[in-house]
Design an enzyme around this catalytic site. Structure first.
Site, PDB file in Angstrom:
ATOM      1  N   ARG A   9      89.222 -68.782 -24.227  1.00 25.05           N
ATOM      2  CA  ARG A   9      87.949 -68.346 -23.593  1.00 25.05           C
ATOM      3  C   ARG A   9      88.203 -68.060 -22.108  1.00 25.05           C
ATOM      4  O   ARG A   9      88.873 -68.801 -21.415  1.00 25.05           O
ATOM      5  CB  ARG A   9      86.909 -69.447 -23.747  1.00 25.05           C
ATOM      6  N   VAL A  10      87.667 -66.945 -21.639  1.00 30.52           N
ATOM      7  CA  VAL A  10      87.774 -66.602 -20.221  1.00 30.52           C
ATOM      8  C   VAL A  10      86.362 -66.475 -19.660  1.00 30.52           C
ATOM      9  O   VAL A  10      85.500 -65.838 -20.279  1.00 30.52           O
ATOM     10  CB  VAL A  10      88.549 -65.272 -20.035  1.00 30.52           C
ATOM     11  N   THR A  69      83.010 -74.032 -10.621  1.00 30.23           N
ATOM     12  CA  THR A  69      84.155 -73.325 -10.033  1.00 30.23           C
ATOM     13  C   THR A  69      84.226 -73.542  -8.532  1.00 30.23           C
ATOM     14  O   THR A  69      83.185 -73.629  -7.883  1.00 30.23           O
ATOM     15  CB  THR A  69      83.942 -71.814 -10.261  1.00 30.23           C
ATOM     16  N   ASP A  87      83.749 -66.035 -15.962  1.00 28.79           N
ATOM     17  CA  ASP A  87      83.535 -65.006 -14.945  1.00 28.79           C
ATOM     18  C   ASP A  87      84.567 -65.063 -13.816  1.00 28.79           C
ATOM     19  O   ASP A  87      84.802 -64.054 -13.131  1.00 28.79           O
ATOM     20  CB  ASP A  87      82.145 -65.183 -14.316  1.00 28.79           C
TER      21      ASP A  87
HETATM   22  N1  GLY Z   1      82.134 -70.130 -13.799  1.00 25.97           N
HETATM   23  C1  GLY Z   1      83.235 -70.645 -14.482  1.00 25.97           C
HETATM   24  C2  GLY Z   1      83.239 -70.391 -15.899  1.00 25.97           C
HETATM   25  O1  GLY Z   1      82.226 -70.222 -16.547  1.00 25.97           O
HETATM   26  O2  GLY Z   1      84.330 -70.376 -16.452  1.00 25.97           O
END
Ligand code: GLY
Length: 289
Positions: A178-179, A150, A181
């Protein structure tokens, strides 16, 4: 005049430089965070953010992004958004134009259209080839993990306001919907003017289990330097997950306080971040795990 900006991974250097220019000229932290994210979202060579991101298992690129204002703790976030290159800008509009914090999927896309954002094809030829290869690997039972790098940004402006933000295409070949963090407050990002801000990169499924960014900010509130706060928060999340499950994903954090200090930490080799402040020009830093 005290200001700073920090963002995950060396691919954020151009965005951090642009954000630093804005902050140097008295620009707002919120705008600097958005600007830094846009550079990476528009870069097709970054396969984990925005245009050129890795698709989900069905071949669609679903993007997550968030932005938070440390002045009043207001939040704008979007999740599982398809067809828009700059989810950070949509997230910013959620913050400024709606009474809500998070919009997902079709609702977020319809909102983006209403706000005048143009639809874009996000899949590049190169990423399509990577995706097909990874799908073959997955079928053959080989390691197909890819993505979740990210861009996360924290900024402090010359009026002592702070902001944080994230943008990602999440893990490649993820389930549809899917989401991670990144759009979840306290997990992928947090900021409070009275202390500082934090943002995360890595395996979202693990990072969110310990509200890692909220914890890092609270550590700074207790007096820890941003680097120490990042180290303690990463170590705690890593340890808690590992002792419960016997395995843990890669994760890294960058933190900045309201005095212009910053730092990062990771539980793996090779994590880099870019940062600039009133004391130092835009530069890449490597973190030792
Ligand atoms: N850190 C980004 C994700 O796992 O979607």
């Amino acid at each position: 005049m005290i200001w700073s900006t920090i963002a995950t991974w060396e691919f954020s250097l151009q965005g951090v430089s642009a954000a630093a220019d804005m902050l140097l000229k008295g620009g707002r932290a919120l705008d600097a965070v958005e600007e830094a994210a846009i550079y990476t979202e528009n870069d097709p060579s970054v396969n984990t953010v925005g245009y050129g991101g890795i698709p989900n298992i069905e071949g669609e690129i679903e993007l997550d992004a968030a932005i938070m204002d440390g002045y009043d703790l207001s939040i704008g976030a979007v999740a599982a958004v398809k067809g828009y290159k700059n989810p950070i800008c949509i997230a910013h509009k959620v913050l400024t134009e709606t009474p809500h914090n998070i919009l997902v999927g079709r609702g977020a896309e319809e909102f983006a259209a209403k706000m005048g954002f143009e639809k874009t094809i996000l899949l590049t030829e190169e990423v399509s080839k990577i995706w097909h290869k990874k799908k073959e690997d997955l079928k053959a039972g080989k390691n197909s993990i890819i993505g979740h790098d990210t861009i996360g940004i924290v900024a402090l402006d010359s009026k002592a306001n702070m902001a944080s933000g994230t943008s990602t295409s999440g893990s490649g070949l993820k389930y549809k919907g899917r989401v991670g963090d990144s759009p979840l407050v306290g997990s992928g990002f947090y900021v409070d003017n009275s202390v500082g801000g934090a943002t995360a990169t890595g395996l979202g499924e693990d990072i969110m289990k310990c509200c890692t960014c909220f914890y890092a900010v609270e550590l700074m509130r207790q007096g820890y330097h941003p680097k120490e706060a990042a180290e303690i928060a990463v170590k705690r999340t890593h340890t808690r997950i590992y002792e419960k499950t016997g395995k843990v994903g890669n994760m890294a954090l960058v933190c900045a306080d309201n005095k212009g200090n910053f730092g990062g930490a990771a539980n793996h080799k090779g994590f880099t971040y870019a940062a600039a402040s009133y004391k130092c020009k835009p530069e890449i830093y490597e973190v030792e795990p």
